[in-house]
Design a protein around this motif. Structure first.
Motif, PDB file in Angstrom:
ATOM      1  N   UNK A 172       0.829  -1.211   0.000  1.00  0.00           N
ATOM      2  CA  UNK A 172       0.000   0.000   0.000  1.00  0.00           C
ATOM      3  C   UNK A 172       0.862   1.258   0.000  1.00  0.00           C
ATOM      4  N   UNK A 173       0.391   2.319  -0.616  1.00  0.00           N
ATOM      5  CA  UNK A 173       1.168   3.559  -0.627  1.00  0.00           C
ATOM      6  C   UNK A 173       1.322   4.173   0.757  1.00  0.00           C
ATOM      7  N   UNK A 174       0.440   3.798   1.683  1.00  0.00           N
ATOM      8  CA  UNK A 174       0.477   4.364   3.030  1.00  0.00           C
ATOM      9  C   UNK A 174       1.256   3.489   4.005  1.00  0.00           C
ATOM     10  N   UNK A 175       1.992   2.522   3.523  1.00  0.00           N
ATOM     11  CA  UNK A 175       2.680   1.556   4.381  1.00  0.00           C
ATOM     12  C   UNK A 175       4.150   1.486   3.993  1.00  0.00           C
ATOM     13  N   UNK A 176       5.017   1.389   4.991  1.00  0.00           N
ATOM     14  CA  UNK A 176       6.434   1.264   4.681  1.00  0.00           C
ATOM     15  C   UNK A 176       7.297   1.290   5.931  1.00  0.00           C
ATOM     16  N   UNK A 177       8.583   1.437   5.716  1.00  0.00           N
ATOM     17  CA  UNK A 177       9.532   1.324   6.810  1.00  0.00           C
ATOM     18  C   UNK A 177      10.034   2.654   7.329  1.00  0.00           C
ATOM     19  N   UNK A 178      10.539   2.592   8.560  1.00  0.00           N
ATOM     20  CA  UNK A 178      11.225   3.708   9.184  1.00  0.00           C
ATOM     21  C   UNK A 178      12.609   3.247   9.617  1.00  0.00           C
ATOM     22  N   UNK A 179      13.570   4.186   9.594  1.00  0.00           N
ATOM     23  CA  UNK A 179      14.911   3.924  10.099  1.00  0.00           C
ATOM     24  C   UNK A 179      15.200   4.877  11.258  1.00  0.00           C
ATOM     25  N   UNK A 180      15.686   4.337  12.350  1.00  0.00           N
ATOM     26  CA  UNK A 180      16.134   5.157  13.478  1.00  0.00           C
ATOM     27  C   UNK A 180      17.656   5.159  13.464  1.00  0.00           C
ATOM     28  N   UNK A 181      18.245   6.331  13.198  1.00  0.00           N
ATOM     29  CA  UNK A 181      19.697   6.479  13.190  1.00  0.00           C
ATOM     30  C   UNK A 181      20.140   6.895  14.587  1.00  0.00           C
ATOM     31  N   UNK A 182      20.764   6.010  15.345  1.00  0.00           N
ATOM     32  CA  UNK A 182      21.015   6.294  16.761  1.00  0.00           C
ATOM     33  C   UNK A 182      22.000   7.434  16.980  1.00  0.00           C
ATOM     34  N   UNK A 183      21.627   8.336  17.869  1.00  0.00           N
ATOM     35  CA  UNK A 183      22.573   9.284  18.442  1.00  0.00           C
ATOM     36  C   UNK A 183      23.103   8.760  19.757  1.00  0.00           C
ATOM     37  N   UNK A 184      22.352   7.814  20.356  1.00  0.00           N
ATOM     38  CA  UNK A 184      22.708   7.220  21.641  1.00  0.00           C
ATOM     39  C   UNK A 184      22.206   5.789  21.708  1.00  0.00           C
ATOM     40  N   UNK A 185      23.029   4.901  22.246  1.00  0.00           N
ATOM     41  CA  UNK A 185      22.635   3.523  22.533  1.00  0.00           C
ATOM     42  C   UNK A 185      23.134   3.200  23.934  1.00  0.00           C
ATOM     43  N   UNK A 186      22.231   2.740  24.791  1.00  0.00           N
ATOM     44  CA  UNK A 186      22.623   2.376  26.156  1.00  0.00           C
ATOM     45  C   UNK A 186      22.317   0.905  26.420  1.00  0.00           C
ATOM     46  N   UNK A 187      23.283   0.217  27.000  1.00  0.00           N
ATOM     47  CA  UNK A 187      23.145  -1.187  27.376  1.00  0.00           C
ATOM     48  C   UNK A 187      23.054  -1.289  28.900  1.00  0.00           C
TER      49      UNK A 187
END
Length: 215
Positions: A172-187
Motif C-alpha cells: 500500500x502507498x500508506x505503508x512502509x519502513x522507518x529507520x532510526x539512526x542512533x545518536x545514543x545507545x545504552x546497554x
C-alpha cells in the motif's frame, strides 16, 4: 494483590564491564540480540525483536510495541502504516526512542535518534515477504482511526480479500519502513543489590564515545 514494593529478585545473570564492551556499540548489540534469539529457542523469551517505540509531538510522549526488522547501515528498522498515530507524530517530530527489554536475560537496550523513511523499493521488497494475511491487513486497517466495532474491521478485510482474490497483494502507498539512526545507545545489565551495569554510547563526528552511568 501482590506486594509490588517487595524486592524479590537479585540480578546475577551476567556482567557488563568496559573490557568486554567494544568501542563500537553494534557488535555488542548483535551479540545480545543473538543471545535473545537463543533464549527464545530455550522457551525463555517469546519475542526477541519486540521493542517499545516512543514518539512525541512535544506535549506528551506516546509509546507502543513494534518489531525490529533489522539493523541496516547502522539504523534500526521497523515497518508501519504511515497514516497511523506514530506515523503522524514522526512526520511532525522525526525523533524517537526505542527500548528492547530482554528481561529473562536481565538486559535492556535503549536507543534514541533521528527517524527517516525507508526507500520505497525496500519497503515493497519487504512487504512481498510478509504472509498474505498480513498484506491484506495492511490494506484493510486504517490504523489508529476509530471504528464502530469489530464487524467493521471484518467487513473491511473481506472487501480487501475479494479485491485481491487470485492476485499478488501490492504494498500500500500508506505503508512502509522507518529507520532510526542512533545518536545514543545504552546497554543495561542487571547486577546484585541494584548496582546495575549501564554503558552508554554517544555518536560523535568521528565515531562513538562510551561511558558508564550510575545505576
Amino acid at each position: 494483590m501482590p506486594d509490588l514494593a517487595a524486592e524479590r529478585m537479585d540480578y546475577r545473570a551476567a556482567t557488563l564491564r568496559e573490557q568486554d564492551a567494544p568501542a563500537d556499540p553494534y557488535p555488542l548489540f548483535d551479540t545480545w540480540l543473538a543471545d535473545a534469539f537463543a533464549a527464545k529457542e530455550r522457551g525463555e523469551l517469546p519475542e526477541p525483536t519486540a521493542m517499545v517505540l516512543s514518539t512525541s509531538l512535544g506535549d506528551r510522549p506516546s509509546s507502543r510495541t513494534v518489531l525490529l526488522k533489522g539493523v541496516e547501515d547502522g539504523t534500526f528498522v521497523f515497518f508501519s502504516n504511515y497514516g497511523s498515530a506514530k506515523g503522524h507524530q514522526l512526520l511532525v517530530n522525526p525523533y524517537a526512542a526505542l527500548h528492547l527489554g530482554w528481561y529473562p536475560l536481565q538486559r535492556q537496550v535503549r536507543v534514541e535518534g533521528l527517524v527517516t523513511r525507508v526507500p520505497r523499493e525496500e519497503s515493497e521488497a519487504y512487504f512481498a515477504t510478509r504472509p498474505r494475511g498480513s498484506q491484506l491487513g495492511a490494506w484493510a486497517s486504517t490504523q489508529s482511526s476509530e471504528v464502530v466495532g469489530v464487524e467493521e474491521l471484518e467487513a473491511s478485510y473481506a472487501r480487501v480479500e475479494r479485491r485481491f482474490a487470485g492476485e499478488t497483494v501490492p504494498c500500500p502507498p500508506h505503508w512502509g519502513g522507518f529507520r532510526v539512526a542512533p545518536a545514543m545507545i545504552e546497554f543495561w545489565q542487571g547486577q546484585p543489590s541494584r548496582m546495575h551495569d549501564r554503558l552508554r554510547y554517544d555518536r560523535t563526528d568521528t565515531g562513538w564515545t562510551r561511558r558508564r552511568l550510575a545505576p
